[in-house]
Scaffold this motif. Structure first.
Motif, PDB file in Angstrom:
ATOM      1  N   PRO A   7       0.978  -0.696   0.069  1.00  0.00           N
ATOM      2  CA  PRO A   7      -0.534  -0.065   0.145  1.00  0.00           C
ATOM      3  C   PRO A   7       0.678   1.246  -0.102  1.00  0.00           C
ATOM      4  CG  PRO A   7       0.081  -1.246   2.074  1.00  0.00           C
ATOM      5  CD  PRO A   7       0.775  -1.454   1.046  1.00  0.00           C
ATOM      6  N   SER A   8      -0.052   2.232  -0.621  1.00  0.00           N
ATOM      7  CA  SER A   8       1.194   3.621  -0.373  1.00  0.00           C
ATOM      8  C   SER A   8       0.112   4.574  -0.043  1.00  0.00           C
ATOM      9  CB  SER A   8       1.182   3.767  -1.563  1.00  0.00           C
ATOM     10  OG  SER A   8       0.832   4.292  -2.545  1.00  0.00           O
ATOM     11  N   VAL A   9       0.335   5.900   0.227  1.00  0.00           N
ATOM     12  CA  VAL A   9       0.270   7.305   0.641  1.00  0.00           C
ATOM     13  C   VAL A   9       0.646   8.336  -0.058  1.00  0.00           C
ATOM     14  CG1 VAL A   9      -0.863   8.017   2.894  1.00  0.00           C
ATOM     15  CG2 VAL A   9      -0.722   5.816   2.974  1.00  0.00           C
ATOM     16  N   ASN A  10      -0.027   9.237  -0.422  1.00  0.00           N
ATOM     17  CA  ASN A  10      -0.050  10.319  -1.246  1.00  0.00           C
ATOM     18  C   ASN A  10      -0.812  11.506  -0.527  1.00  0.00           C
ATOM     19  OD1 ASN A  10       1.443   9.289  -3.671  1.00  0.00           O
ATOM     20  ND2 ASN A  10      -0.264   8.176  -3.468  1.00  0.00           N
ATOM     21  N   THR A  11      -0.218  12.340  -0.108  1.00  0.00           N
ATOM     22  CA  THR A  11      -0.515  13.732   0.115  1.00  0.00           C
ATOM     23  C   THR A  11      -0.788  14.646  -0.702  1.00  0.00           C
ATOM     24  OG1 THR A  11       0.491  13.103   2.667  1.00  0.00           O
ATOM     25  CG2 THR A  11      -0.454  15.434   1.773  1.00  0.00           C
ATOM     26  N   TRP A  12      -1.613  15.197  -1.194  1.00  0.00           N
ATOM     27  CA  TRP A  12      -2.152  15.622  -2.313  1.00  0.00           C
ATOM     28  C   TRP A  12      -2.410  17.681  -1.319  1.00  0.00           C
ATOM     29  CZ3 TRP A  12      -6.098  18.858  -3.578  1.00  0.00           C
ATOM     30  CH2 TRP A  12      -6.430  20.340  -5.547  1.00  0.00           C
ATOM     31  N   VAL A  13      -2.050  18.683  -1.916  1.00  0.00           N
ATOM     32  CA  VAL A  13      -2.591  20.387  -1.235  1.00  0.00           C
ATOM     33  C   VAL A  13      -1.623  21.324  -2.347  1.00  0.00           C
ATOM     34  CG1 VAL A  13      -1.926  19.330   1.446  1.00  0.00           C
ATOM     35  CG2 VAL A  13       0.325  20.485  -0.065  1.00  0.00           C
ATOM     36  N   GLY A  14      -2.517  20.385  -3.510  1.00  0.00           N
ATOM     37  CA  GLY A  14      -2.622  21.805  -4.288  1.00  0.00           C
ATOM     38  C   GLY A  14      -3.514  22.633  -4.609  1.00  0.00           C
ATOM     39  N   TYR A  15      -4.037  23.510  -3.817  1.00  0.00           N
ATOM     40  CA  TYR A  15      -5.225  24.373  -3.973  1.00  0.00           C
ATOM     41  C   TYR A  15      -4.608  25.125  -2.595  1.00  0.00           C
ATOM     42  CZ  TYR A  15      -8.026  23.104  -0.028  1.00  0.00           C
ATOM     43  OH  TYR A  15      -8.280  22.737   1.572  1.00  0.00           O
ATOM     44  N   ASP A  16      -5.304  26.496  -3.074  1.00  0.00           N
ATOM     45  CA  ASP A  16      -4.910  26.975  -2.204  1.00  0.00           C
ATOM     46  C   ASP A  16      -6.249  27.599  -0.925  1.00  0.00           C
ATOM     47  OD1 ASP A  16      -2.908  29.575  -3.065  1.00  0.00           O
ATOM     48  OD2 ASP A  16      -4.338  29.675  -4.610  1.00  0.00           O
ATOM     49  N   ALA A  17      -6.094  27.504   0.317  1.00  0.00           N
ATOM     50  CA  ALA A  17      -7.136  26.881   1.469  1.00  0.00           C
ATOM     51  C   ALA A  17      -7.736  27.957   1.960  1.00  0.00           C
ATOM     52  CB  ALA A  17      -6.415  25.727   2.185  1.00  0.00           C
ATOM     53  N   PRO A  18      -8.915  28.125   2.217  1.00  0.00           N
ATOM     54  CA  PRO A  18      -8.580  28.979   2.608  1.00  0.00           C
ATOM     55  C   PRO A  18      -8.673  29.716   4.109  1.00  0.00           C
ATOM     56  CG  PRO A  18     -10.685  27.601   2.821  1.00  0.00           C
ATOM     57  CD  PRO A  18     -10.190  27.225   2.517  1.00  0.00           C
ATOM     58  N   GLY A  19      -7.371  31.300   4.236  1.00  0.00           N
ATOM     59  CA  GLY A  19      -6.974  31.324   5.345  1.00  0.00           C
ATOM     60  C   GLY A  19      -7.397  31.724   6.178  1.00  0.00           C
ATOM     61  N   GLU A  20      -8.703  32.772   6.120  1.00  0.00           N
ATOM     62  CA  GLU A  20      -9.338  32.652   7.221  1.00  0.00           C
ATOM     63  C   GLU A  20     -10.429  31.881   7.214  1.00  0.00           C
ATOM     64  OE1 GLU A  20      -8.171  34.651   9.873  1.00  0.00           O
ATOM     65  OE2 GLU A  20      -6.567  35.334   8.485  1.00  0.00           O
ATOM     66  N   LEU A  21     -11.331  32.036   8.749  1.00  0.00           N
ATOM     67  CA  LEU A  21     -12.402  31.245   9.295  1.00  0.00           C
ATOM     68  C   LEU A  21     -13.412  31.200   8.395  1.00  0.00           C
ATOM     69  CD1 LEU A  21     -13.388  28.487  10.573  1.00  0.00           C
ATOM     70  CD2 LEU A  21     -14.010  30.030  12.957  1.00  0.00           C
ATOM     71  N   TRP A  22     -13.590  32.855   8.172  1.00  0.00           N
ATOM     72  CA  TRP A  22     -14.642  33.019   7.291  1.00  0.00           C
ATOM     73  C   TRP A  22     -15.070  32.873   6.320  1.00  0.00           C
ATOM     74  CZ3 TRP A  22     -11.986  36.422  11.475  1.00  0.00           C
ATOM     75  CH2 TRP A  22     -10.733  37.154  10.368  1.00  0.00           C
ATOM     76  N   ASP A  23     -13.901  33.107   5.451  1.00  0.00           N
ATOM     77  CA  ASP A  23     -13.103  32.790   4.220  1.00  0.00           C
ATOM     78  C   ASP A  23     -14.019  30.648   4.031  1.00  0.00           C
ATOM     79  OD1 ASP A  23     -12.033  34.770   3.572  1.00  0.00           O
ATOM     80  OD2 ASP A  23     -10.008  34.396   3.797  1.00  0.00           O
ATOM     81  N   ALA A  24     -13.922  30.011   4.457  1.00  0.00           N
ATOM     82  CA  ALA A  24     -13.684  28.857   4.952  1.00  0.00           C
ATOM     83  C   ALA A  24     -16.024  28.870   4.266  1.00  0.00           C
ATOM     84  CB  ALA A  24     -14.092  27.387   5.313  1.00  0.00           C
ATOM     85  N   ALA A  25     -16.319  29.888   4.680  1.00  0.00           N
ATOM     86  CA  ALA A  25     -17.424  29.804   3.945  1.00  0.00           C
ATOM     87  C   ALA A  25     -18.503  30.078   2.212  1.00  0.00           C
ATOM     88  CB  ALA A  25     -18.732  31.036   4.707  1.00  0.00           C
ATOM     89  N   SER A  26     -17.351  29.949   1.755  1.00  0.00           N
ATOM     90  CA  SER A  26     -17.289  30.203   0.219  1.00  0.00           C
ATOM     91  C   SER A  26     -16.523  28.967  -0.125  1.00  0.00           C
ATOM     92  CB  SER A  26     -16.042  31.012   0.181  1.00  0.00           C
ATOM     93  OG  SER A  26     -16.072  31.412  -1.892  1.00  0.00           O
ATOM     94  N   GLU A  27     -17.383  28.022  -1.291  1.00  0.00           N
ATOM     95  CA  GLU A  27     -17.159  27.555  -1.897  1.00  0.00           C
ATOM     96  C   GLU A  27     -16.198  27.718  -3.131  1.00  0.00           C
ATOM     97  OE1 GLU A  27     -21.018  25.641  -3.218  1.00  0.00           O
ATOM     98  OE2 GLU A  27     -21.095  24.484  -1.330  1.00  0.00           O
ATOM     99  N   SER A  28     -15.742  28.541  -2.770  1.00  0.00           N
ATOM    100  CA  SER A  28     -14.872  29.774  -4.601  1.00  0.00           C
ATOM    101  C   SER A  28     -13.133  28.122  -4.459  1.00  0.00           C
ATOM    102  CB  SER A  28     -14.911  30.484  -4.351  1.00  0.00           C
ATOM    103  OG  SER A  28     -14.522  31.444  -3.277  1.00  0.00           O
ATOM    104  N   TYR A  29     -12.759  28.399  -2.976  1.00  0.00           N
ATOM    105  CA  TYR A  29     -11.254  27.457  -2.943  1.00  0.00           C
ATOM    106  C   TYR A  29     -11.435  26.152  -2.953  1.00  0.00           C
ATOM    107  CZ  TYR A  29     -10.236  31.834   0.099  1.00  0.00           C
ATOM    108  OH  TYR A  29     -10.561  32.596   0.186  1.00  0.00           O
ATOM    109  N   ALA A  30     -12.691  25.706  -3.169  1.00  0.00           N
ATOM    110  CA  ALA A  30     -13.084  24.615  -3.398  1.00  0.00           C
ATOM    111  C   ALA A  30     -13.383  24.043  -5.074  1.00  0.00           C
ATOM    112  CB  ALA A  30     -14.310  23.171  -2.352  1.00  0.00           C
ATOM    113  N   ASP A  31     -13.854  25.203  -5.707  1.00  0.00           N
ATOM    114  CA  ASP A  31     -14.267  24.961  -6.880  1.00  0.00           C
ATOM    115  C   ASP A  31     -13.523  24.999  -7.621  1.00  0.00           C
ATOM    116  OD1 ASP A  31     -16.933  24.501  -7.009  1.00  0.00           O
ATOM    117  OD2 ASP A  31     -17.182  26.553  -6.586  1.00  0.00           O
ATOM    118  N   ASN A  32     -12.064  26.193  -7.134  1.00  0.00           N
ATOM    119  CA  ASN A  32     -10.775  25.945  -7.517  1.00  0.00           C
ATOM    120  C   ASN A  32      -9.986  25.176  -7.688  1.00  0.00           C
ATOM    121  OD1 ASN A  32     -11.655  28.678  -8.404  1.00  0.00           O
ATOM    122  ND2 ASN A  32     -10.765  29.986  -7.159  1.00  0.00           N
TER     123      ASN A  32
END
Length: 119
Positions: A7-32
């Motif tokens: 088995p293998s495990v890979n990690t992907w963090v290739g997107y801009d995550a919300p910088g602040e808690l209130w930014d996480a209310a936007s789905e734009s980070y997921a869409d991007n």
């Protein structure tokens, strides 16, 4: 996969995550980020030698939203989806994602937007 000899495990963090808690209310980070995640998973499939691998995609926190949107909108090429500590995946994985039998047939996972009654 249980019983896999290598088995293998890979990690992907290739997107801009919300910088602040209130930014996480936007789905734009997921869409991007969803297209990049789908390309990464497609690359894992393409680079795997031998019999087809069993790929499980695990999203944590806001990453579950990225995974959910990628599966719903682009057909994430994963066999199983796991959502951990999810603030909201944008889908209802219990009813909206491809069945386990379909995933075993190696069809990409797909999801649909939840109806207002499931959010």
């Amino acid at each position: 996969m249980a019983g896999s000899p290598a088995p293998s495990v890979n990690t992907w963090v290739g997107y801009d995550a919300p910088g602040e808690l209130w930014d996480a209310a936007s789905e734009s980070y997921a869409d991007n980020g969803k297209a990049g995640l789908s390309r990464f998973e497609d690359g894992l499939r393409a680079s795997h030698g031998g019999s087809q691998s069993h790929n499980t995609m695990l999203g944590h926190s806001y990453g579950t939203t990225v995974v959910g949107h990628a599966a719903r909108d682009g057909g994430l090429n994963a066999d199983d989806l796991v959502f951990v500590a999810s603030p909201g995946a944008g889908v209802d994985p219990r009813t909206s994602c491809t069945s386990t039998a379909s995933r075993r047939a190696r069809r990409p996972s797909t999801c649909t937007r939840p109806s207002p009654s499931t959010t």
